[in-house]
Design a protein around this motif. Sequence first.
Motif, PDB file in Angstrom:
ATOM      1  N   ASP A 223      51.112  33.491  48.737  1.00 38.25           N
ATOM      2  CA  ASP A 223      50.888  32.954  47.677  1.00 38.25           C
ATOM      3  C   ASP A 223      49.761  32.946  47.026  1.00 38.25           C
ATOM      4  O   ASP A 223      49.236  32.188  46.093  1.00 38.25           O
ATOM      5  CB  ASP A 223      51.427  31.627  47.439  1.00 38.25           C
ATOM      6  CG  ASP A 223      53.002  31.382  47.145  1.00 38.25           C
ATOM      7  OD1 ASP A 223      53.652  32.350  46.799  1.00 38.25           O
ATOM      8  OD2 ASP A 223      53.316  30.357  47.608  1.00 38.25           O
ATOM      9  N   ASP A 224      48.695  33.983  47.627  1.00 38.20           N
ATOM     10  CA  ASP A 224      47.355  34.173  47.057  1.00 38.20           C
ATOM     11  C   ASP A 224      47.466  35.548  46.612  1.00 38.20           C
ATOM     12  O   ASP A 224      47.284  36.433  47.400  1.00 38.20           O
ATOM     13  CB  ASP A 224      46.638  33.885  48.377  1.00 38.20           C
ATOM     14  CG  ASP A 224      44.964  33.937  48.047  1.00 38.20           C
ATOM     15  OD1 ASP A 224      44.787  34.508  47.096  1.00 38.20           O
ATOM     16  OD2 ASP A 224      44.024  33.119  48.632  1.00 38.20           O
ATOM     17  N   VAL A 225      47.137  35.372  45.153  1.00 45.64           N
ATOM     18  CA  VAL A 225      47.062  36.821  44.391  1.00 45.64           C
ATOM     19  C   VAL A 225      45.905  37.591  44.576  1.00 45.64           C
ATOM     20  O   VAL A 225      46.132  38.756  45.124  1.00 45.64           O
ATOM     21  CB  VAL A 225      47.108  36.429  42.991  1.00 45.64           C
ATOM     22  CG1 VAL A 225      46.884  37.930  42.026  1.00 45.64           C
ATOM     23  CG2 VAL A 225      48.657  35.731  42.305  1.00 45.64           C
TER      24      VAL A 225
ATOM     25  N   THR B 104      54.189  36.824  42.446  1.00 45.72           N
ATOM     26  CA  THR B 104      52.806  36.954  43.140  1.00 45.72           C
ATOM     27  C   THR B 104      52.370  38.492  43.446  1.00 45.72           C
ATOM     28  O   THR B 104      51.377  38.900  43.136  1.00 45.72           O
ATOM     29  CB  THR B 104      52.572  36.234  44.377  1.00 45.72           C
ATOM     30  OG1 THR B 104      52.833  34.760  44.023  1.00 45.72           O
ATOM     31  CG2 THR B 104      51.259  36.185  45.046  1.00 45.72           C
ATOM     32  N   LEU B 105      53.357  39.234  44.101  1.00 44.14           N
ATOM     33  CA  LEU B 105      53.121  40.639  44.081  1.00 44.14           C
ATOM     34  C   LEU B 105      52.863  41.511  43.006  1.00 44.14           C
ATOM     35  O   LEU B 105      52.077  42.231  42.877  1.00 44.14           O
ATOM     36  CB  LEU B 105      54.312  41.105  44.957  1.00 44.14           C
ATOM     37  CG  LEU B 105      54.308  42.882  45.224  1.00 44.14           C
ATOM     38  CD1 LEU B 105      53.230  43.217  45.946  1.00 44.14           C
ATOM     39  CD2 LEU B 105      55.662  43.188  45.881  1.00 44.14           C
ATOM     40  N   ILE B 106      53.695  41.027  41.975  1.00 42.47           N
ATOM     41  CA  ILE B 106      53.474  41.843  40.637  1.00 42.47           C
ATOM     42  C   ILE B 106      52.010  41.699  39.925  1.00 42.47           C
ATOM     43  O   ILE B 106      51.223  42.491  39.694  1.00 42.47           O
ATOM     44  CB  ILE B 106      54.529  41.440  39.477  1.00 42.47           C
ATOM     45  CG1 ILE B 106      55.754  42.002  39.969  1.00 42.47           C
ATOM     46  CG2 ILE B 106      54.315  42.093  38.195  1.00 42.47           C
ATOM     47  CD1 ILE B 106      57.091  41.425  39.234  1.00 42.47           C
ATOM     48  N   ASP B 107      51.796  40.286  40.045  1.00 45.79           N
ATOM     49  CA  ASP B 107      50.302  39.879  39.656  1.00 45.79           C
ATOM     50  C   ASP B 107      49.157  40.712  40.636  1.00 45.79           C
ATOM     51  O   ASP B 107      48.165  40.799  39.770  1.00 45.79           O
ATOM     52  CB  ASP B 107      49.966  38.433  39.640  1.00 45.79           C
ATOM     53  CG  ASP B 107      51.015  37.717  38.536  1.00 45.79           C
ATOM     54  OD1 ASP B 107      51.366  38.392  37.608  1.00 45.79           O
ATOM     55  OD2 ASP B 107      51.266  36.357  38.743  1.00 45.79           O
ATOM     56  N   ALA B 108      49.323  40.646  41.963  1.00 45.54           N
ATOM     57  CA  ALA B 108      48.430  41.258  42.652  1.00 45.54           C
ATOM     58  C   ALA B 108      48.179  42.806  42.331  1.00 45.54           C
ATOM     59  O   ALA B 108      47.240  43.150  42.148  1.00 45.54           O
ATOM     60  CB  ALA B 108      48.815  41.125  44.117  1.00 45.54           C
ATOM     61  N   VAL B 109      49.459  43.458  42.349  1.00 42.50           N
ATOM     62  CA  VAL B 109      49.106  44.929  42.061  1.00 42.50           C
ATOM     63  C   VAL B 109      48.564  45.188  40.497  1.00 42.50           C
ATOM     64  O   VAL B 109      47.780  46.158  40.496  1.00 42.50           O
ATOM     65  CB  VAL B 109      50.623  45.529  42.004  1.00 42.50           C
ATOM     66  CG1 VAL B 109      50.670  46.869  41.396  1.00 42.50           C
ATOM     67  CG2 VAL B 109      51.203  45.526  43.440  1.00 42.50           C
ATOM     68  N   ARG B 110      48.770  44.253  39.609  1.00 39.33           N
ATOM     69  CA  ARG B 110      48.347  44.670  38.267  1.00 39.33           C
ATOM     70  C   ARG B 110      46.753  44.166  38.251  1.00 39.33           C
ATOM     71  O   ARG B 110      46.259  44.735  37.795  1.00 39.33           O
ATOM     72  CB  ARG B 110      49.116  43.754  37.262  1.00 39.33           C
ATOM     73  CG  ARG B 110      50.491  44.341  36.849  1.00 39.33           C
ATOM     74  CD  ARG B 110      51.402  43.394  35.990  1.00 39.33           C
ATOM     75  NE  ARG B 110      52.413  44.320  35.488  1.00 39.33           N
ATOM     76  CZ  ARG B 110      53.582  43.950  34.704  1.00 39.33           C
ATOM     77  NH1 ARG B 110      53.455  42.789  34.449  1.00 39.33           N
ATOM     78  NH2 ARG B 110      54.659  44.635  34.403  1.00 39.33           N
ATOM     79  N   SER B 111      46.484  43.204  38.934  1.00 43.37           N
ATOM     80  CA  SER B 111      45.205  42.638  39.249  1.00 43.37           C
ATOM     81  C   SER B 111      44.125  43.767  39.886  1.00 43.37           C
ATOM     82  O   SER B 111      43.035  43.761  39.561  1.00 43.37           O
ATOM     83  CB  SER B 111      45.047  41.570  39.905  1.00 43.37           C
ATOM     84  OG  SER B 111      45.111  41.593  41.437  1.00 43.37           O
ATOM     85  N   LEU B 112      44.680  44.804  40.422  1.00 42.51           N
ATOM     86  CA  LEU B 112      44.059  45.848  40.892  1.00 42.51           C
ATOM     87  C   LEU B 112      43.334  46.741  39.705  1.00 42.51           C
ATOM     88  O   LEU B 112      42.183  47.299  40.139  1.00 42.51           O
ATOM     89  CB  LEU B 112      44.891  46.823  42.001  1.00 42.51           C
ATOM     90  CG  LEU B 112      45.207  46.321  43.212  1.00 42.51           C
ATOM     91  CD1 LEU B 112      46.395  47.095  43.888  1.00 42.51           C
ATOM     92  CD2 LEU B 112      44.402  46.006  43.966  1.00 42.51           C
ATOM     93  N   GLY B 113      43.995  46.739  38.645  1.00 44.95           N
ATOM     94  CA  GLY B 113      43.415  47.446  37.663  1.00 44.95           C
ATOM     95  C   GLY B 113      43.527  48.940  37.647  1.00 44.95           C
ATOM     96  O   GLY B 113      42.538  49.641  37.230  1.00 44.95           O
TER      97      GLY B 113
END
Length: 401
Positions: free
Chosen positions: A331-333, A220-229
């Motif tokens: 667990d909330d991206v 979830t952390l990896i997805d969250a960081v990448r979602s910052l763009g």
Amino acid sequence: MPDTTIAVVTALSPSPTTLAEYGLHLLTALGRKRGVRIVALVEDLPLAYPDIPGVEVRRSWRFGSAANPWRIARAARAVGADAVILNAHFTSFGSSKVSAALGLLTPVLLRMHALPVITLMHNIVETVDLASAGFRSGPVLERILRTIGTMLTWVVLRSSLVTTTMPRYVEILRSKYRATNVALTPHGSFGAPPPPPDAPSSSTTVMTFGKFGTYKKVETLIDAVRSLGRPDVRLVIAGADSPNTPGYLAAVERAYAGPDVLFRGYVAEEDVEGLFRSASVTVFPYTATTGSSGVLHQAGAFGCPPVLPRVGDLEDLVQGEGFTGSFFEPDDVDDLARAIGSLLDDPEERARIARENHAAAVGLSLDEVADWYLIHVGTLVHRDPLSLLGQQGVRELHEVS
């Protein structure tokens, strides 16, 4: 009075077993105390354990072995221990239900050998999310496990004294189990580094640190960081697998590898400060907790603002010990990305959090906590709480009081 021998049963860095880092710092603090002989009873592993001034290291038990209580009792008697301190967690002695449970029989066996035992329990079954902590099961089996956990708590309470780092745990043990031999012993800071600079780091490194795979996961952390763009943001994942989930980080690295994510692996003790100071924020990607967080104390001491989940024990710790940070729902991206981004974009808020958390982290040192243990050992062994402190320790105790 001849030296009093205190055996400390603990995992010790660089062991991957839980509480190894806390064991290292607790032993370091105890080793500085005069008038006591400190013997560390550690795992029998092919590792180069550090030389700790004032501490003898004896390899005495093995993670996952059903014979640990007997091996530890034999080792404690062999070194001539006058008292034993047990640095423990519900999964300190094994990843299987059987080995973990048998390990918690250690205090009873030590008492049968007429040895006073102080057990520091970093968690209790009433506050542990069993599935998240690696004991995945259905609702019926979970009820069975909690019943067994309650029985094991009764066993651990046969110690001469049980200490915990969380006020909530003391309340539960006193109310549910009617225990009168329970005391609060603060977690303590690992050191007293200087306050963070007024101007926060311009780094855009997001970091997480720990033992991963059970209730600490990084997808979830990896997805969250990448979602910052944001191509300027890099994620550093530092640490190792939980003993309950070998191979977890290697599997995540295969699935998520990229130039924006660095898997740092095990971090030697001398490199920990640099790790925290090189990051803008430290993220705690937890879905549950199993007690007080040494990583939170390290992040505070080294001036790295935390991004924290809203989960029970960790939130209690934050509020009770004066820490703060940016919070998110586990667990909330999207919410995690918001919490990280808000700190990266607000250097003044990062500086404020760093100052407050530094003050909270260094407020009570492990040297002072070690004096508390000497008071308890002095009471149990010599019936005199000040017998092991010496004049300097007594002065410091009065200053803290």
